[in-house]
Write a protein that holds these residues in place. Sequence first.
Motif, PDB file in Angstrom:
ATOM      1  N   ILE A 239      39.416  44.563  46.904  1.00  0.00           N
ATOM      2  CA  ILE A 239      38.066  44.192  46.450  1.00  0.00           C
ATOM      3  C   ILE A 239      37.688  45.056  45.256  1.00  0.00           C
ATOM      4  O   ILE A 239      37.056  44.605  44.313  1.00  0.00           O
ATOM      5  CB  ILE A 239      37.043  44.343  47.593  1.00  0.00           C
ATOM      6  CG1 ILE A 239      37.287  43.241  48.628  1.00  0.00           C
ATOM      7  CG2 ILE A 239      35.609  44.274  47.077  1.00  0.00           C
ATOM      8  CD1 ILE A 239      36.423  43.324  49.849  1.00  0.00           C
ATOM      9  N   THR A 240      38.129  46.285  45.287  1.00  0.00           N
ATOM     10  CA  THR A 240      37.884  47.200  44.166  1.00  0.00           C
ATOM     11  C   THR A 240      38.901  48.327  44.221  1.00  0.00           C
ATOM     12  O   THR A 240      39.521  48.570  45.258  1.00  0.00           O
ATOM     13  CB  THR A 240      36.471  47.795  44.239  1.00  0.00           C
ATOM     14  OG1 THR A 240      36.307  48.718  43.167  1.00  0.00           O
ATOM     15  CG2 THR A 240      36.249  48.542  45.549  1.00  0.00           C
ATOM     16  N   ASN A 241      39.067  49.007  43.101  1.00  0.00           N
ATOM     17  CA  ASN A 241      39.911  50.208  43.075  1.00  0.00           C
ATOM     18  C   ASN A 241      39.073  51.473  43.100  1.00  0.00           C
ATOM     19  O   ASN A 241      39.603  52.570  43.139  1.00  0.00           O
ATOM     20  CB  ASN A 241      40.784  50.205  41.812  1.00  0.00           C
ATOM     21  CG  ASN A 241      42.007  49.318  41.996  1.00  0.00           C
ATOM     22  OD1 ASN A 241      42.675  49.404  43.014  1.00  0.00           O
ATOM     23  ND2 ASN A 241      42.268  48.452  41.045  1.00  0.00           N
TER      24      ASN A 241
ATOM     25  N   ILE B 175      32.512  35.283  45.569  1.00  0.00           N
ATOM     26  CA  ILE B 175      33.422  36.336  46.058  1.00  0.00           C
ATOM     27  C   ILE B 175      34.603  36.486  45.102  1.00  0.00           C
ATOM     28  O   ILE B 175      34.993  37.601  44.738  1.00  0.00           O
ATOM     29  CB  ILE B 175      33.893  36.030  47.494  1.00  0.00           C
ATOM     30  CG1 ILE B 175      32.702  36.127  48.461  1.00  0.00           C
ATOM     31  CG2 ILE B 175      35.004  36.988  47.927  1.00  0.00           C
ATOM     32  CD1 ILE B 175      33.001  35.710  49.886  1.00  0.00           C
ATOM     33  N   HIS B 176      35.186  35.363  44.670  1.00  0.00           N
ATOM     34  CA  HIS B 176      36.286  35.438  43.689  1.00  0.00           C
ATOM     35  C   HIS B 176      35.821  36.156  42.417  1.00  0.00           C
ATOM     36  O   HIS B 176      36.517  37.020  41.895  1.00  0.00           O
ATOM     37  CB  HIS B 176      36.764  34.031  43.320  1.00  0.00           C
ATOM     38  CG  HIS B 176      37.603  33.363  44.365  1.00  0.00           C
ATOM     39  ND1 HIS B 176      38.714  33.961  44.921  1.00  0.00           N
ATOM     40  CD2 HIS B 176      37.494  32.152  44.958  1.00  0.00           C
ATOM     41  CE1 HIS B 176      39.257  33.142  45.805  1.00  0.00           C
ATOM     42  NE2 HIS B 176      38.528  32.033  45.849  1.00  0.00           N
ATOM     43  N   CYS B 177      34.642  35.765  41.932  1.00  0.00           N
ATOM     44  CA  CYS B 177      34.114  36.366  40.695  1.00  0.00           C
ATOM     45  C   CYS B 177      33.936  37.874  40.845  1.00  0.00           C
ATOM     46  O   CYS B 177      34.223  38.644  39.921  1.00  0.00           O
ATOM     47  CB  CYS B 177      32.770  35.737  40.323  1.00  0.00           C
ATOM     48  SG  CYS B 177      32.900  34.042  39.759  1.00  0.00           S
ATOM     49  N   THR B 178      33.448  38.284  41.994  1.00  0.00           N
ATOM     50  CA  THR B 178      33.226  39.712  42.245  1.00  0.00           C
ATOM     51  C   THR B 178      34.550  40.477  42.261  1.00  0.00           C
ATOM     52  O   THR B 178      34.664  41.549  41.655  1.00  0.00           O
ATOM     53  CB  THR B 178      32.489  39.903  43.587  1.00  0.00           C
ATOM     54  OG1 THR B 178      31.225  39.246  43.501  1.00  0.00           O
ATOM     55  CG2 THR B 178      32.283  41.370  43.912  1.00  0.00           C
ATOM     56  N   ILE B 179      35.542  39.922  42.933  1.00  0.00           N
ATOM     57  CA  ILE B 179      36.848  40.588  43.000  1.00  0.00           C
ATOM     58  C   ILE B 179      37.464  40.677  41.604  1.00  0.00           C
ATOM     59  O   ILE B 179      38.003  41.715  41.206  1.00  0.00           O
ATOM     60  CB  ILE B 179      37.790  39.848  43.978  1.00  0.00           C
ATOM     61  CG1 ILE B 179      37.250  39.984  45.407  1.00  0.00           C
ATOM     62  CG2 ILE B 179      39.218  40.397  43.894  1.00  0.00           C
ATOM     63  CD1 ILE B 179      37.936  39.102  46.426  1.00  0.00           C
ATOM     64  N   MET B 180      37.364  39.588  40.833  1.00  0.00           N
ATOM     65  CA  MET B 180      37.890  39.607  39.463  1.00  0.00           C
ATOM     66  C   MET B 180      37.180  40.653  38.616  1.00  0.00           C
ATOM     67  O   MET B 180      37.808  41.430  37.905  1.00  0.00           O
ATOM     68  CB  MET B 180      37.721  38.224  38.821  1.00  0.00           C
ATOM     69  CG  MET B 180      38.642  37.151  39.364  1.00  0.00           C
ATOM     70  SD  MET B 180      38.219  35.517  38.723  1.00  0.00           S
ATOM     71  CE  MET B 180      38.593  35.696  36.975  1.00  0.00           C
ATOM     72  N   LYS B 181      35.852  40.655  38.723  1.00  0.00           N
ATOM     73  CA  LYS B 181      35.065  41.591  37.919  1.00  0.00           C
ATOM     74  C   LYS B 181      35.406  43.037  38.274  1.00  0.00           C
ATOM     75  O   LYS B 181      35.583  43.883  37.404  1.00  0.00           O
ATOM     76  CB  LYS B 181      33.579  41.317  38.157  1.00  0.00           C
ATOM     77  CG  LYS B 181      32.632  42.093  37.277  1.00  0.00           C
ATOM     78  CD  LYS B 181      31.226  41.519  37.408  1.00  0.00           C
ATOM     79  CE  LYS B 181      30.231  42.310  36.583  1.00  0.00           C
ATOM     80  NZ  LYS B 181      29.831  43.551  37.224  1.00  0.00           N
TER      81      LYS B 181
ATOM     82  N   GLN C  69      34.046  35.313  32.053  1.00  0.00           N
ATOM     83  CA  GLN C  69      35.263  34.881  32.736  1.00  0.00           C
ATOM     84  C   GLN C  69      35.720  33.546  32.143  1.00  0.00           C
ATOM     85  O   GLN C  69      34.900  32.721  31.728  1.00  0.00           O
ATOM     86  CB  GLN C  69      35.030  34.779  34.250  1.00  0.00           C
ATOM     87  CG  GLN C  69      34.842  36.165  34.877  1.00  0.00           C
ATOM     88  CD  GLN C  69      34.635  36.134  36.382  1.00  0.00           C
ATOM     89  OE1 GLN C  69      34.368  35.090  36.964  1.00  0.00           O
ATOM     90  NE2 GLN C  69      34.742  37.295  37.000  1.00  0.00           N
ATOM     91  N   ILE C  70      37.022  33.363  32.104  1.00  0.00           N
ATOM     92  CA  ILE C  70      37.605  32.195  31.418  1.00  0.00           C
ATOM     93  C   ILE C  70      38.470  31.403  32.390  1.00  0.00           C
ATOM     94  O   ILE C  70      39.338  31.972  33.067  1.00  0.00           O
ATOM     95  CB  ILE C  70      38.442  32.645  30.207  1.00  0.00           C
ATOM     96  CG1 ILE C  70      37.541  33.352  29.184  1.00  0.00           C
ATOM     97  CG2 ILE C  70      39.152  31.463  29.562  1.00  0.00           C
ATOM     98  CD1 ILE C  70      38.299  34.016  28.045  1.00  0.00           C
TER      99      ILE C  70
ATOM    100  N   THR D 256      39.687  38.712  33.672  1.00  0.00           N
ATOM    101  CA  THR D 256      38.779  37.691  33.137  1.00  0.00           C
ATOM    102  C   THR D 256      39.348  36.276  33.231  1.00  0.00           C
ATOM    103  O   THR D 256      38.599  35.313  33.142  1.00  0.00           O
ATOM    104  CB  THR D 256      38.434  37.967  31.659  1.00  0.00           C
ATOM    105  OG1 THR D 256      39.642  38.065  30.925  1.00  0.00           O
ATOM    106  CG2 THR D 256      37.644  39.252  31.517  1.00  0.00           C
ATOM    107  N   LEU D 257      40.662  36.140  33.401  1.00  0.00           N
ATOM    108  CA  LEU D 257      41.267  34.803  33.414  1.00  0.00           C
ATOM    109  C   LEU D 257      41.481  34.309  34.833  1.00  0.00           C
ATOM    110  O   LEU D 257      41.992  35.048  35.683  1.00  0.00           O
ATOM    111  CB  LEU D 257      42.620  34.819  32.701  1.00  0.00           C
ATOM    112  CG  LEU D 257      42.649  35.210  31.227  1.00  0.00           C
ATOM    113  CD1 LEU D 257      44.087  35.175  30.705  1.00  0.00           C
ATOM    114  CD2 LEU D 257      41.774  34.274  30.412  1.00  0.00           C
ATOM    115  N   ILE D 258      41.118  33.061  35.079  1.00  0.00           N
ATOM    116  CA  ILE D 258      41.399  32.446  36.375  1.00  0.00           C
ATOM    117  C   ILE D 258      42.067  31.106  36.136  1.00  0.00           C
ATOM    118  O   ILE D 258      41.659  30.343  35.255  1.00  0.00           O
ATOM    119  CB  ILE D 258      40.124  32.300  37.246  1.00  0.00           C
ATOM    120  CG1 ILE D 258      40.476  31.666  38.608  1.00  0.00           C
ATOM    121  CG2 ILE D 258      39.037  31.506  36.545  1.00  0.00           C
ATOM    122  CD1 ILE D 258      39.359  31.724  39.641  1.00  0.00           C
TER     123      ILE D 258
END
Lengths: 170, 53
Positions: free
Chosen positions: A94-96, A130-136, A158-159, A141-143
Motif C-alpha cells: 500500500i505504501t513504502n 483504492i487502486h489510485c491510492t496504491i499507485m499514488k 494518472q494516465i 502514474t501509468l495504468i
Amino acid sequence: MPNTPQTGGVYLDANILIASVDTTDVHASNVHKALVVLSRFPGIAFFISDWTLVEMKKVFVREKGWPVSRANKVAARIRKTLVLRGHSLTLLPITNSPKYEYKDFFDSLFKFLTIDQKIGPRIDGLADAIHCTIMKNNSITLILSVDASSGLGLAPNQILLEPKELAKDY
Amino acid sequence: MASKRPVSFAASQIVKKPTTIAFKRKNGEIVTFKATKAVEEKVTVKFVAKKKI
C-alpha cells in the motif's frame, strides 16, 4: 511540448490479469499483445497489488462462475510466482513509507471519494479509489486497463493506457 | 415569499483528457500511443438558490 519517453512502472488493472488468465476473455488477445509490446521497452516493469488480486478473484467467482477454490488457486499462484504469462510482476505494498498509517490510507480514499460541492464524487467507486491510492503512494502514474469506456476512476496526473491501442504496435 | 437569485462558486473536478504517451525502443526509436490523462480542473458552479425574504 516534447513528449518524454516513459520509464518505470505500469500498474495492471484487475481486468488485465483476468484477460491474461482466462484466454477466452474478449480482451485476451489485445491484452497479450499489449503486455508483449510494453515489455519490449527498456525500463518498463509491471506492477500489481493485493487489491488487484482481490478484484480478479471477485470477477472470476461472481461474473465468470468459477469455484472459489479455483479463483483462490490462481491468485495464490500469481502472488507466489509473480509471473503472468511469462511477464515478471512486482507486488506493490500500500505504501513504502514506514510512517504511513491506516488513517492516511482512509484519508486518501476519502479525498478521492468526497463529493465535491454539487459536482459529484471525484472518483466514482471505492475499488478504483483504492487502486489510485496504491499507485499514488508508490509514485506510479501509468495504468493499463480495458475499462476506459466504463469510466475507470483516475487521480490527477494518472494516465490510462488501453491494450487495443498498444496492440497496434505488436 | 421566496426570490431566486443565481449563486456561483469555484470548485474542482477530475477531468479525463486525451493525451499521447511516448516510449523508447532499444534502438532509440520513439513510439507514441494515444492515452487518457486525468487532470484537475477548476470549474465555476452556478445554481439558483432560494432566499426567503
